[in-house]
Design an enzyme around this catalytic site. Structure first.
Site, PDB file in Angstrom:
ATOM      1  N   ASP A   1       0.839  -1.192   0.000  1.00  0.00           N
ATOM      2  CA  ASP A   1       0.000   0.000   0.000  1.00  0.00           C
ATOM      3  C   ASP A   1       0.879   1.249   0.000  1.00  0.00           C
ATOM      4  OD1 ASP A   1      -2.083   1.841   0.348  1.00  0.00           O
ATOM      5  OD2 ASP A   1      -3.176   0.507   1.681  1.00  0.00           O
ATOM      6  N   ASP A   2       0.765   2.049  -1.061  1.00  0.00           N
ATOM      7  CA  ASP A   2       1.453   3.343  -1.137  1.00  0.00           C
ATOM      8  C   ASP A   2       2.981   3.217  -1.210  1.00  0.00           C
ATOM      9  OD1 ASP A   2      -1.071   4.405  -0.964  1.00  0.00           O
ATOM     10  OD2 ASP A   2      -0.843   5.222   1.057  1.00  0.00           O
TER      11      ASP A   2
ATOM     12  N   CYS B   1      -5.851   3.762  -4.373  1.00  0.00           N
ATOM     13  CA  CYS B   1      -5.913   2.336  -4.060  1.00  0.00           C
ATOM     14  C   CYS B   1      -7.121   1.600  -4.624  1.00  0.00           C
ATOM     15  CB  CYS B   1      -5.837   2.139  -2.557  1.00  0.00           C
ATOM     16  SG  CYS B   1      -6.829   3.268  -1.586  1.00  0.00           S
TER      17      CYS B   1
ATOM     18  N   ARG C   1      -7.189  -1.740  -7.042  1.00  0.00           N
ATOM     19  CA  ARG C   1      -7.602  -3.032  -6.515  1.00  0.00           C
ATOM     20  C   ARG C   1      -8.760  -3.608  -7.318  1.00  0.00           C
ATOM     21  NH1 ARG C   1      -5.161  -3.398  -1.230  1.00  0.00           N
ATOM     22  NH2 ARG C   1      -3.933  -1.495  -0.987  1.00  0.00           N
TER      23      ARG C   1
ATOM     24  N   LYS D   1      -6.500  -5.619   3.317  1.00  0.00           N
ATOM     25  CA  LYS D   1      -7.292  -4.500   2.796  1.00  0.00           C
ATOM     26  C   LYS D   1      -8.111  -4.930   1.576  1.00  0.00           C
ATOM     27  CE  LYS D   1      -6.646   0.252   1.107  1.00  0.00           C
ATOM     28  NZ  LYS D   1      -5.695   1.372   1.050  1.00  0.00           N
TER      29      LYS D   1
ATOM     30  N   HIS E   1     -11.445  -2.680   0.312  1.00  0.00           N
ATOM     31  CA  HIS E   1     -11.703  -1.331  -0.190  1.00  0.00           C
ATOM     32  C   HIS E   1     -12.442  -1.284  -1.528  1.00  0.00           C
ATOM     33  CE1 HIS E   1     -10.143   3.090  -0.558  1.00  0.00           C
ATOM     34  NE2 HIS E   1     -11.377   3.022  -0.047  1.00  0.00           N
TER      35      HIS E   1
ATOM     36  N   HIS F   1       0.582   2.532   4.253  1.00  0.00           N
ATOM     37  CA  HIS F   1      -0.474   3.543   4.336  1.00  0.00           C
ATOM     38  C   HIS F   1      -0.397   4.256   5.684  1.00  0.00           C
ATOM     39  CE1 HIS F   1      -4.544   5.242   4.275  1.00  0.00           C
ATOM     40  NE2 HIS F   1      -4.611   4.924   2.995  1.00  0.00           N
TER      41      HIS F   1
ATOM     42  N   ASP G   1      -0.227  -0.626  -4.868  1.00  0.00           N
ATOM     43  CA  ASP G   1      -1.498  -0.160  -5.428  1.00  0.00           C
ATOM     44  C   ASP G   1      -1.403   1.220  -6.068  1.00  0.00           C
ATOM     45  OD1 ASP G   1      -1.187   1.252  -3.055  1.00  0.00           O
ATOM     46  OD2 ASP G   1      -3.232   0.918  -2.360  1.00  0.00           O
ATOM     47  N   ASN G   2      -0.394   1.992  -5.724  1.00  0.00           N
ATOM     48  CA  ASN G   2      -0.146   3.318  -6.317  1.00  0.00           C
ATOM     49  C   ASN G   2       1.196   3.810  -5.814  1.00  0.00           C
ATOM     50  OD1 ASN G   2      -2.774   3.919  -4.179  1.00  0.00           O
ATOM     51  ND2 ASN G   2      -0.782   4.774  -3.634  1.00  0.00           N
TER      52      ASN G   2
ATOM     53  N   LYS H   1       1.231   9.789  -5.456  1.00  0.00           N
ATOM     54  CA  LYS H   1      -0.155   9.320  -5.349  1.00  0.00           C
ATOM     55  C   LYS H   1      -1.157  10.435  -5.635  1.00  0.00           C
ATOM     56  CE  LYS H   1      -3.233   7.156  -1.894  1.00  0.00           C
ATOM     57  NZ  LYS H   1      -3.291   6.613  -0.522  1.00  0.00           N
TER      58      LYS H   1
END
Length: 614
Positions: free
Chosen positions: A56-57, A94, A98, A156, A158, A247, A352-353, A406
């Site tokens: 994540d991130d 994100c 996803r 996660k 989302h 994150h 994810d980004n 991001k």
């Protein structure tokens, strides 16, 4: 979520205030020693297992095998065994990523055209902007489950938290998920004023967390539990692990943070340069490339000694959180080796980004709220009850040498690390520089396990067709690219947009990172997007604008309303999903306040009349 989070926290703090939350001591996660990925004696079965690892991130150069100083030995081992993709793109936030990873369908067609937390009110509920997986999409989990796979997910999610959008309804046999953009990594509480509470689900039912919870450890523990529970029946499995690292709030066990003490004392400028050199040295970027511009970076020299100390500490926590995640991936790899399944497992790792520029400390009221609820001093940072965020300067460094981060369509927001390992016949240790995309993952995995992709019809109904290409020809060396020179790949999210065609990229970004104007770049020689070619390549520029307009029309991209910005969208979400639920829950208190105010006004009026009679 980034800028929206900051304004959301500001609004919530003003309207409701904040009560201090209890703090408790942190518990460490034991480091896991690095070990080789391959092991003798494992035999590949006809249908391999699939493990998808989603960070994540993470910025483009956050993995050791992509040039980072952060210790990621287990991911690096997967990279040596498999292939790194150096021109791989996702969405800039994100949930759109996803949704594409799960379905292989462009996010404007799979229901998540924008992240719910940053969707303009005018777009809510419109086709492609439901904020959850659309009912006419089929997930990879469904496709594999229907062909005899066990399917598991932890971490996660989302992409929806109503009953029809939970994992059990989208092909997953077993699940323990966190449904929103993030939570605290040590405790069962929301990490920001965007949600009225945390939304954890086990087997699609509300769940609670153990007392010794730490997100990366727990997600791997649950995945191992699911794998072991059914490994005797001879079926292959798919395990999807959606980590919360890194994150916000950035939190990590003290043992991992301590490894990086003093590593970042020279600041983000030095780190950005080191990441550029590391990316070139690792082979994921060519030598001699120009460094992307970083307009939002504050010169390190302008900070006071105390500010530098705190900022360096924040990056130490970031690195510790990343290494802790890698260590728990190592536990998963070691367990698969132990049960004889390692060489029969295909791994996919991606972020994810790009890196997150969010920094609640930059807004005074939001800063006050965080300080009332969390410990933010440098020395204990990272443990339970603490809150850290890196902000745009560190975010710019961790995508180095790319530009942006991001939320935006620059390469720093869209280009992330991808590693695929365990595919038979793949070129071990190789780097693929070809343009690739998150929508390529589903067709790739279907190709690897020998399942034909659907043709837009599945289970007797019409569904959204797959958008991507199988990457197997890149993996086994049969092709240098999976996209022709005239094929276009479009993207849009929250007003920032891009179009890829051959070696060129057309891109525009909204404020505050951009000015909404289109620009043109040649990515093989300028991945940092430093030299705008819209004048020198006017014909290419004009053609690609036409191509983007066609993409936007075909995929139902809605223009953002005049005056749109991410902060306003975040505020709107906070009001409707945090403030109003809190107000509704506290209606007896508000009724009491109204009654007291009414009584005071009545008494005051009565006294005024009484004095008037005299």
């Amino acid at each position: 979520m980034g800028f929206g989070y900051r304004l959301a926290a500001l609004a919530a703090a003003i309207l409701l205030g904040a009560a201090p939350l209890a703090q408790s001591a942190s518990s460490a996660v034991a480091p896991v020693a690095a070990s080789p990925v391959r092991a003798a004696g494992n035999v590949r079965a006809a249908r391999p297992n699939v493990v998808i690892l989603v960070a994540d991130d993470w910025g483009f150069s956050d993995v050791g095998a992509f040039g980072s100083e952060i210790a990621t030995p287990n991911l690096d081992a997967l990279a040596r065994r498999g292939m790194r993709f150096s021109n791989f793109h996702v969405a800039a936030t994100c949930s759109p990523t996803r949704a594409m990873l799960l379905t292989g369908v462009d996010h404007h067609r799979n229901g998540v055209g924008n992240m719910p937390e940053t969707t303009p009110p005018e777009h809510e509920g419109q086709p492609g902007y439901q904020g959850v997986l659309a009912s006419d999409t089929v997930t990879l989990a469904t496709l594999l489950r229907d062909q005899g796979y066990h399917t598991y997910i932890t971490g996660k999610w989302h992409v929806g938290k109503t009953p029809e959008n939970l994992p059990g309804q989208r092909g997953f046999e077993r699940s323990f998920i966190q449904a929103d953009s993030g939570t605290d990594n040590w405790e069962d509480r929301p990490y920001m004023m965007l949600y009225d509470k945390t939304y954890w689900f086990s087997q699609d039912k509300p769940a609670t967390l153990p007392a010794d919870f730490y997100s990366s450890r727990f997600f791997v523990d649950k995945a191992l539990e699911y794998i072991d529970a059914q490994r005797g029946d001879g079926k292959p499995f798919m395990a999807y692990i959606g980590f919360q690292a890194n994150h916000i709030p950035i939190q990590a066990p003290a043992d991992y943070v301590a490894k990086y003490r003093g590593r970042y004392d020279q600041g983000w400028g030095a780190l950005r340069q080191a990441r550029r050199e590391g990316a070139i040295r690792s082979g994921v970027l060519p030598a001699g490339l120009p460094m992307g511009e970083v307009a939002s970076t504050v010169p390190w020299e302008r900070l006071s000694p105390a500010q530098r100390q705190l900022q360096a500490r924040r990056m130490e926590v970031y690195a510790g959180m990343a290494e802790a995640m890698d260590a728990h991936i190592g536990r998963l790899v070691a367990h698969l080796r132990e049960i004889g399944q390692l060489d029969n497992t295909v791994f996919v790792f991606l972020s994810d980004n790009g890196s997150d520029p969010a920094d609640p400390f930059n807004i005074p009221t939001a800063n006050a709220w965080v300080r009332m609820n969390y410990e933010v001093n440098a020395d204990p940072l990272g443990g339970k009850g603490t809150f850290s965020a890196n902000g745009p300067s560190w975010a710019s460094a961790t995508v180095g040498p790319l530009s942006g981060y991001k939320y935006f369509a620059s390469e720093g927001g869209l280009r992330v690390p991808l590693i695929i390992a365990g595919v038979p016949g793949a070129r071990a240790g190789a780097v693929a520089p070809a343009l690739t995309h998150v929508n390529d993952i589903v067709p790739t995995l279907l190709d690897v396990v020998g399942i034909a992709p659907h043709d837009g019809h599945y289970g007797g109904r019409k569904v959204q067709p797959l958008s991507g290409h199988s990457l197997l020809p890149l993996l086994n060396g049969q092709a240098e690219s999976v996209r022709g020179p005239s094929e276009v790949l479009g993207y849009e999210m929250a007003g920032s947009a891009a179009l890829f065609k051959g070696d060129y990229k057309l891109v525009k970004n909204i404020a505050p990172l951009g000015d909404g104007q289109w620009r043109l770049f040649h990515l093989p020689t300028d991945p940092g997007e430093t030299q705008d070619l819209r004048q020198s390549q006017a014909a290419v520029f004009a053609t690609m604008q036409t191509d983007y307009a066609q993409y936007a029309h075909d995929y139902g991209v809605l223009p953002v309303p005049p005056g749109f910005d991410l902060q306003k969208a975040g505020l709107h979400y906070a009001v409707h999903h945090y403030l109003l639920p809190k107000l509704r829950a506290a209606w007896p208190l508000w009724l009491g306040v109204v009654c007291l105010l009414g009584a005071w006004l009545w008494r005051r009026r009565t006294r005024t009349r009484a004095r008037a009679t005299f």
